[in-house]
Design a protein around this motif. Structure first.
Motif, mmCIF file in Angstrom:
data_model
loop_
_atom_site.group_PDB
_atom_site.id
_atom_site.type_symbol
_atom_site.label_atom_id
_atom_site.label_comp_id
_atom_site.label_asym_id
_atom_site.label_seq_id
_atom_site.Cartn_x
_atom_site.Cartn_y
_atom_site.Cartn_z
ATOM 1 N N GLY A 1 2.719 17.537 -6.670
ATOM 2 C CA GLY A 1 1.973 16.406 -6.866
ATOM 3 C C GLY A 1 2.489 15.884 -7.531
ATOM 4 N N TYR A 2 1.336 15.664 -8.790
ATOM 5 C CA TYR A 2 1.725 14.683 -9.934
ATOM 6 C C TYR A 2 1.781 15.137 -10.932
ATOM 7 C CZ TYR A 2 -1.524 11.057 -6.666
ATOM 8 O OH TYR A 2 -1.759 10.028 -6.129
ATOM 9 N N ARG A 3 2.577 14.180 -11.505
ATOM 10 C CA ARG A 3 3.512 15.078 -12.764
ATOM 11 C C ARG A 3 3.224 13.107 -13.831
ATOM 12 N NH1 ARG A 3 9.129 16.941 -9.422
ATOM 13 N NH2 ARG A 3 9.483 17.729 -11.532
ATOM 14 N N VAL A 4 3.786 13.957 -15.326
ATOM 15 C CA VAL A 4 4.031 13.230 -15.967
ATOM 16 C C VAL A 4 5.240 12.424 -16.263
ATOM 17 C CG1 VAL A 4 4.061 12.853 -18.622
ATOM 18 C CG2 VAL A 4 2.289 14.908 -17.312
ATOM 19 N N ASP A 5 5.749 11.449 -16.527
ATOM 20 C CA ASP A 5 6.971 10.580 -16.689
ATOM 21 C C ASP A 5 7.317 10.516 -18.447
ATOM 22 O OD1 ASP A 5 9.052 8.947 -16.512
ATOM 23 O OD2 ASP A 5 8.033 7.200 -16.184
ATOM 24 N N ARG A 6 7.955 11.567 -18.833
ATOM 25 C CA ARG A 6 8.356 11.757 -20.431
ATOM 26 C C ARG A 6 9.810 11.033 -20.498
ATOM 27 N NH1 ARG A 6 11.311 17.479 -18.751
ATOM 28 N NH2 ARG A 6 12.005 15.911 -17.082
ATOM 29 N N MET A 7 9.289 9.875 -20.155
ATOM 30 C CA MET A 7 10.379 8.577 -20.196
ATOM 31 C C MET A 7 11.370 9.059 -20.101
ATOM 32 S SD MET A 7 8.197 6.156 -19.748
ATOM 33 C CE MET A 7 7.504 5.256 -20.646
ATOM 34 N N VAL A 8 12.268 9.306 -19.831
ATOM 35 C CA VAL A 8 13.707 10.282 -19.938
ATOM 36 C C VAL A 8 14.460 10.039 -18.807
ATOM 37 C CG1 VAL A 8 13.029 12.426 -21.831
ATOM 38 C CG2 VAL A 8 12.966 12.799 -19.014
ATOM 39 N N ASP A 9 15.735 9.729 -18.901
ATOM 40 C CA ASP A 9 16.694 9.254 -17.686
ATOM 41 C C ASP A 9 16.488 10.677 -16.657
ATOM 42 O OD1 ASP A 9 17.880 7.198 -18.458
ATOM 43 O OD2 ASP A 9 19.709 8.993 -18.808
ATOM 44 N N GLN A 10 15.832 12.092 -16.701
ATOM 45 C CA GLN A 10 15.690 12.581 -15.782
ATOM 46 C C GLN A 10 14.531 12.879 -14.831
ATOM 47 O OE1 GLN A 10 15.887 13.691 -18.934
ATOM 48 N NE2 GLN A 10 18.479 14.671 -19.096
ATOM 49 N N ASP A 11 13.583 11.191 -15.252
ATOM 50 C CA ASP A 11 12.874 11.750 -14.878
ATOM 51 C C ASP A 11 12.985 10.383 -13.694
ATOM 52 O OD1 ASP A 11 11.532 13.523 -15.783
ATOM 53 O OD2 ASP A 11 10.175 12.112 -17.172
ATOM 54 N N ALA B 1 -0.179 12.584 -16.006
ATOM 55 C CA ALA B 1 0.534 12.839 -14.997
ATOM 56 C C ALA B 1 -0.295 11.782 -13.314
ATOM 57 C CB ALA B 1 -0.076 14.174 -14.139
ATOM 58 N N ASN B 2 0.646 10.675 -13.234
ATOM 59 C CA ASN B 2 0.209 9.655 -12.598
ATOM 60 C C ASN B 2 1.673 9.007 -11.900
ATOM 61 O OD1 ASN B 2 1.961 8.389 -14.590
ATOM 62 N ND2 ASN B 2 0.352 6.526 -14.436
ATOM 63 N N CYS B 3 2.306 10.297 -11.907
ATOM 64 C CA CYS B 3 3.484 9.805 -11.413
ATOM 65 C C CYS B 3 3.870 11.323 -10.058
ATOM 66 C CB CYS B 3 4.624 9.767 -12.051
ATOM 67 S SG CYS B 3 4.647 9.028 -13.784
ATOM 68 N N ILE B 4 4.567 10.684 -9.319
ATOM 69 C CA ILE B 4 5.615 11.837 -7.516
ATOM 70 C C ILE B 4 6.854 11.291 -7.379
ATOM 71 C CG2 ILE B 4 3.163 11.957 -6.728
ATOM 72 C CD1 ILE B 4 3.933 10.268 -4.395
ATOM 73 N N GLU B 5 7.063 12.272 -7.106
ATOM 74 C CA GLU B 5 8.938 12.387 -7.143
ATOM 75 C C GLU B 5 8.547 11.123 -6.002
ATOM 76 O OE1 GLU B 5 10.866 15.861 -5.249
ATOM 77 O OE2 GLU B 5 9.821 17.271 -7.638
ATOM 78 N N LYS B 6 9.792 9.977 -5.593
ATOM 79 C CA LYS B 6 10.485 8.963 -4.504
ATOM 80 C C LYS B 6 10.863 10.009 -3.290
ATOM 81 C CE LYS B 6 11.631 6.142 -8.203
ATOM 82 N NZ LYS B 6 12.661 5.053 -8.875
ATOM 83 N N ASN B 7 9.478 9.806 -2.590
ATOM 84 C CA ASN B 7 9.977 11.019 -1.547
ATOM 85 C C ASN B 7 9.454 9.830 -0.528
ATOM 86 O OD1 ASN B 7 10.412 12.680 0.520
ATOM 87 N ND2 ASN B 7 9.552 14.137 -0.038
ATOM 88 N N LYS B 8 9.477 8.680 -0.062
ATOM 89 C CA LYS B 8 9.047 8.132 1.304
ATOM 90 C C LYS B 8 9.498 8.790 1.995
ATOM 91 C CE LYS B 8 10.431 3.954 1.191
ATOM 92 N NZ LYS B 8 10.538 2.855 1.211
ATOM 93 N N SER C 1 0.862 -1.041 0.447
ATOM 94 C CA SER C 1 -0.392 0.461 -0.073
ATOM 95 C C SER C 1 0.923 0.708 -0.246
ATOM 96 C CB SER C 1 -0.854 0.030 1.528
ATOM 97 O OG SER C 1 -1.687 -1.339 1.329
ATOM 98 N N ARG C 2 0.450 2.535 -0.844
ATOM 99 C CA ARG C 2 1.402 3.358 -1.012
ATOM 100 C C ARG C 2 0.889 4.375 -0.823
ATOM 101 N NH1 ARG C 2 4.249 0.287 -5.036
ATOM 102 N NH2 ARG C 2 6.189 -0.134 -4.252
ATOM 103 N N VAL C 3 0.769 5.578 0.250
ATOM 104 C CA VAL C 3 -0.394 6.200 0.120
ATOM 105 C C VAL C 3 -0.183 7.619 0.349
ATOM 106 C CG1 VAL C 3 -1.818 7.557 2.637
ATOM 107 C CG2 VAL C 3 -1.047 4.796 2.184
ATOM 108 N N VAL C 4 -0.316 8.938 -0.342
ATOM 109 C CA VAL C 4 0.033 10.115 -1.267
ATOM 110 C C VAL C 4 -0.570 10.436 0.627
ATOM 111 C CG1 VAL C 4 0.661 11.006 -2.694
ATOM 112 C CG2 VAL C 4 0.528 8.731 -3.363
ATOM 113 N N VAL C 5 0.506 11.732 0.620
ATOM 114 C CA VAL C 5 0.384 12.842 1.856
ATOM 115 C C VAL C 5 0.812 13.945 2.063
ATOM 116 C CG1 VAL C 5 -0.195 10.957 3.699
ATOM 117 C CG2 VAL C 5 1.783 11.474 3.664
ATOM 118 N N LYS C 6 0.319 15.056 2.413
ATOM 119 C CA LYS C 6 0.520 16.118 3.257
ATOM 120 C C LYS C 6 0.522 16.398 4.629
ATOM 121 C CE LYS C 6 -0.991 19.692 -0.707
ATOM 122 N NZ LYS C 6 -2.167 20.566 -0.462
#
Length: 133
Positions: free
Chosen positions: A88-98, A111-118, A38-43
């Protein structure tokens, strides 16, 4: 205005703002599940380890009732990760920077991606006890 008064005003402002940041309620943005994961996205998740564990203890019944978190597998194991929403949610542009993005296949939007900030993780695994990371 004297330097002393200005110093006190700045100190009061900093303390007040710090208190505001510490007392903001946690906001659950979204929940994504895949098997026992389970991954819970929070603020506004608590900053301290004690604050995180206390929040889990106080909210685990609500998480189960409202979001069916944690999902316990047939062996009794589960993994719940809390991730900060960041910008917020972002688009993965399929480049190394993402490569720092975590994408959720259960979302059918670009826009179904977020930064990996556990910010916290609760795991019940083979050792039988809960682990807080």
């Amino acid at each position: 205005m004297t330097i002393k008064k200005l110093g006190w005003m700045i100190l009061i402002f900093v303390l007040g703002y710090s208190l505001f940041l510490l007392l903001r309620p946690v906001e659950i943005i979204d929940v994504h599940q895949d098997g026992r994961w389970s991954r819970v996205v929070v603020k506004h998740f608590p900053i301290t380890r004690k604050g995180k564990i206390d929040w889990w203890e106080q909210n685990k019944a609500n998480l189960k009732e409202k979001y069916d978190v944690p999902k316990i597998d047939s062996h009794g194991y589960f993994n719940v990760s809390f991730l900060d929403i960041g910008s917020g949610y972002r688009v993965d542009r399929m480049v190394d920077q993402d490569s720092y993005l975590l994408c959720f296949e259960d979302m059918k939007v670009d826009a179904n991606c977020i930064e990996k900030n556990k910010v916290f993780e609760v795991v019940k695994g083979r050792n039988g006890g809960l682990q807080f990371r």
